[in-house]
Design a protein around this motif. Sequence first.
Motif, mmCIF file in Angstrom:
data_model
loop_
_atom_site.group_PDB
_atom_site.id
_atom_site.type_symbol
_atom_site.label_atom_id
_atom_site.label_comp_id
_atom_site.label_asym_id
_atom_site.label_seq_id
_atom_site.Cartn_x
_atom_site.Cartn_y
_atom_site.Cartn_z
ATOM 1 N N PRO B 8 0.338 -1.073 -0.239
ATOM 2 C CA PRO B 8 0.556 -0.114 -0.044
ATOM 3 C C PRO B 8 0.941 1.542 0.206
ATOM 4 O O PRO B 8 2.026 0.897 -0.213
ATOM 5 N N GLN B 9 0.106 2.661 -0.384
ATOM 6 C CA GLN B 9 1.191 3.746 -0.489
ATOM 7 C C GLN B 9 1.277 3.713 0.648
ATOM 8 O O GLN B 9 2.506 4.655 1.514
ATOM 9 N N LYS B 36 15.269 1.552 2.734
ATOM 10 C CA LYS B 36 15.085 2.249 3.811
ATOM 11 C C LYS B 36 14.907 3.386 3.944
ATOM 12 O O LYS B 36 16.190 3.987 3.826
ATOM 13 N N GLN B 37 13.491 4.323 4.159
ATOM 14 C CA GLN B 37 14.468 5.557 4.115
ATOM 15 C C GLN B 37 14.168 6.700 5.458
ATOM 16 O O GLN B 37 12.619 6.143 5.193
ATOM 17 N N LYS B 38 14.966 6.360 6.114
ATOM 18 C CA LYS B 38 14.592 7.668 7.395
ATOM 19 C C LYS B 38 13.354 9.199 6.877
ATOM 20 O O LYS B 38 14.194 9.530 6.268
ATOM 21 N N TYR B 39 12.886 9.510 7.726
ATOM 22 C CA TYR B 39 11.856 11.077 7.179
ATOM 23 C C TYR B 39 13.246 11.886 6.598
ATOM 24 O O TYR B 39 13.693 12.660 7.434
ATOM 25 N N GLY B 40 13.377 12.257 5.567
ATOM 26 C CA GLY B 40 14.374 13.941 5.041
ATOM 27 C C GLY B 40 15.497 13.037 5.195
ATOM 28 O O GLY B 40 16.751 13.759 5.246
ATOM 29 N N GLY B 85 9.181 3.538 8.786
ATOM 30 C CA GLY B 85 10.255 4.848 7.648
ATOM 31 C C GLY B 85 8.927 4.684 6.056
ATOM 32 O O GLY B 85 8.252 4.276 5.764
ATOM 33 N N ILE B 86 10.320 5.005 4.668
ATOM 34 C CA ILE B 86 9.726 5.201 4.006
ATOM 35 C C ILE B 86 10.458 3.672 3.332
ATOM 36 O O ILE B 86 11.519 3.938 2.950
ATOM 37 N N TYR B 87 9.671 2.841 2.925
ATOM 38 C CA TYR B 87 10.422 1.410 2.187
ATOM 39 C C TYR B 87 9.750 1.789 0.518
ATOM 40 O O TYR B 87 9.315 2.220 0.054
ATOM 41 N N LEU B 88 10.939 1.982 -0.348
ATOM 42 C CA LEU B 88 11.192 1.863 -1.699
ATOM 43 C C LEU B 88 11.453 0.964 -2.065
ATOM 44 O O LEU B 88 12.823 0.655 -2.165
ATOM 45 N N CYS B 89 10.502 0.555 -3.093
ATOM 46 C CA CYS B 89 11.846 -0.403 -4.289
ATOM 47 C C CYS B 89 12.441 -0.188 -5.489
ATOM 48 O O CYS B 89 12.139 1.470 -5.678
ATOM 49 N N GLY B 103 7.489 4.057 -3.039
ATOM 50 C CA GLY B 103 7.417 4.315 -1.845
ATOM 51 C C GLY B 103 5.691 3.513 -0.713
ATOM 52 O O GLY B 103 5.082 4.463 -1.364
ATOM 53 N N THR B 104 6.849 3.054 0.081
ATOM 54 C CA THR B 104 5.075 2.626 1.132
ATOM 55 C C THR B 104 5.714 3.196 3.198
ATOM 56 O O THR B 104 6.569 3.302 2.431
ATOM 57 N N GLN B 105 4.827 4.365 3.314
ATOM 58 C CA GLN B 105 4.564 4.815 4.297
ATOM 59 C C GLN B 105 4.607 3.667 5.810
ATOM 60 O O GLN B 105 3.132 3.776 6.088
ATOM 61 N N LEU B 106 4.890 3.706 6.223
ATOM 62 C CA LEU B 106 4.727 2.647 7.840
ATOM 63 C C LEU B 106 5.379 3.087 8.884
ATOM 64 O O LEU B 106 5.992 3.699 9.538
ATOM 65 N N THR B 107 4.146 3.035 9.248
ATOM 66 C CA THR B 107 4.291 4.069 10.885
ATOM 67 C C THR B 107 3.916 2.149 11.920
ATOM 68 O O THR B 107 3.275 2.401 11.699
#
Lengths: 118, 110
Positions: B8-9, B36-40, B85-89, B103-107
């Motif tokens: 999902p988004q 994986k990307q942490k915000y900013g 974080g944000i997971y990107l393929c 990207g998928t924003q995971l909380t």
Amino acid sequence: SAVISQKPSRDICQRGTSLTIQCQVDSQVTMMFWYRQQPGQSLTLIATANQGSEATYESGFVIDKFPISRPNLTFSTLTVSNMSPEDSSIYLCSVAGTSGTSNTGELFFGEGSRLTVL
Amino acid sequence: SQELEQSPQSLIVQEGKNLTINCTSSKTLYGLYWYKQKYGEGLIFLMMLQKGGEEKSHEKITAKLDEKKQQSSLHITASQPSHAGIYLCGAGGSARQLTFGSGTQLTVLP
């Protein structure tokens, strides 16, 4: 693995000015890549920086707007010229991981430079 | 050009729950990368998959590439707040120029 340092980490700029982002790698790499991540969007490749030759730009990006330097195998700069608010983004440099002369398949990224253009 | 669709988004899960993120390509994938990307912040390389049916694991994260090499999934077992974080393929023909998914924003809620 490669350790990549980017400067500045963030900046606030005025419209019409230019800003140069530096990318330093702790090992020699053939290619360095510059990406842009606009707010809420994924990453888009701007250009590939090759040492000893001109950078290769992707569709939609031009050298006049994003001049790139690559003076040696561990360093590159990206300049964002004549900035407008639409240029507000995170700019990231990256390199491919290597083992000897082969790519390992990993792509390492710097921490990014967050630019805000007023 | 290669297009990657992630779903999902965004995802909100309770700590300890399992979750799956999907990445679907419009073309055959010859190299699929998960980041994986942490915000900013910059991107952290997680895994690369190249062969159809390949599966790799790192700690509590498992990534798979289907036999047809058009879809990949990232599975997190017993999620923790540190997984947020944000997971990107990303996909590309080489380990250099990549096209990324949205990207998928995971909380992860404690």
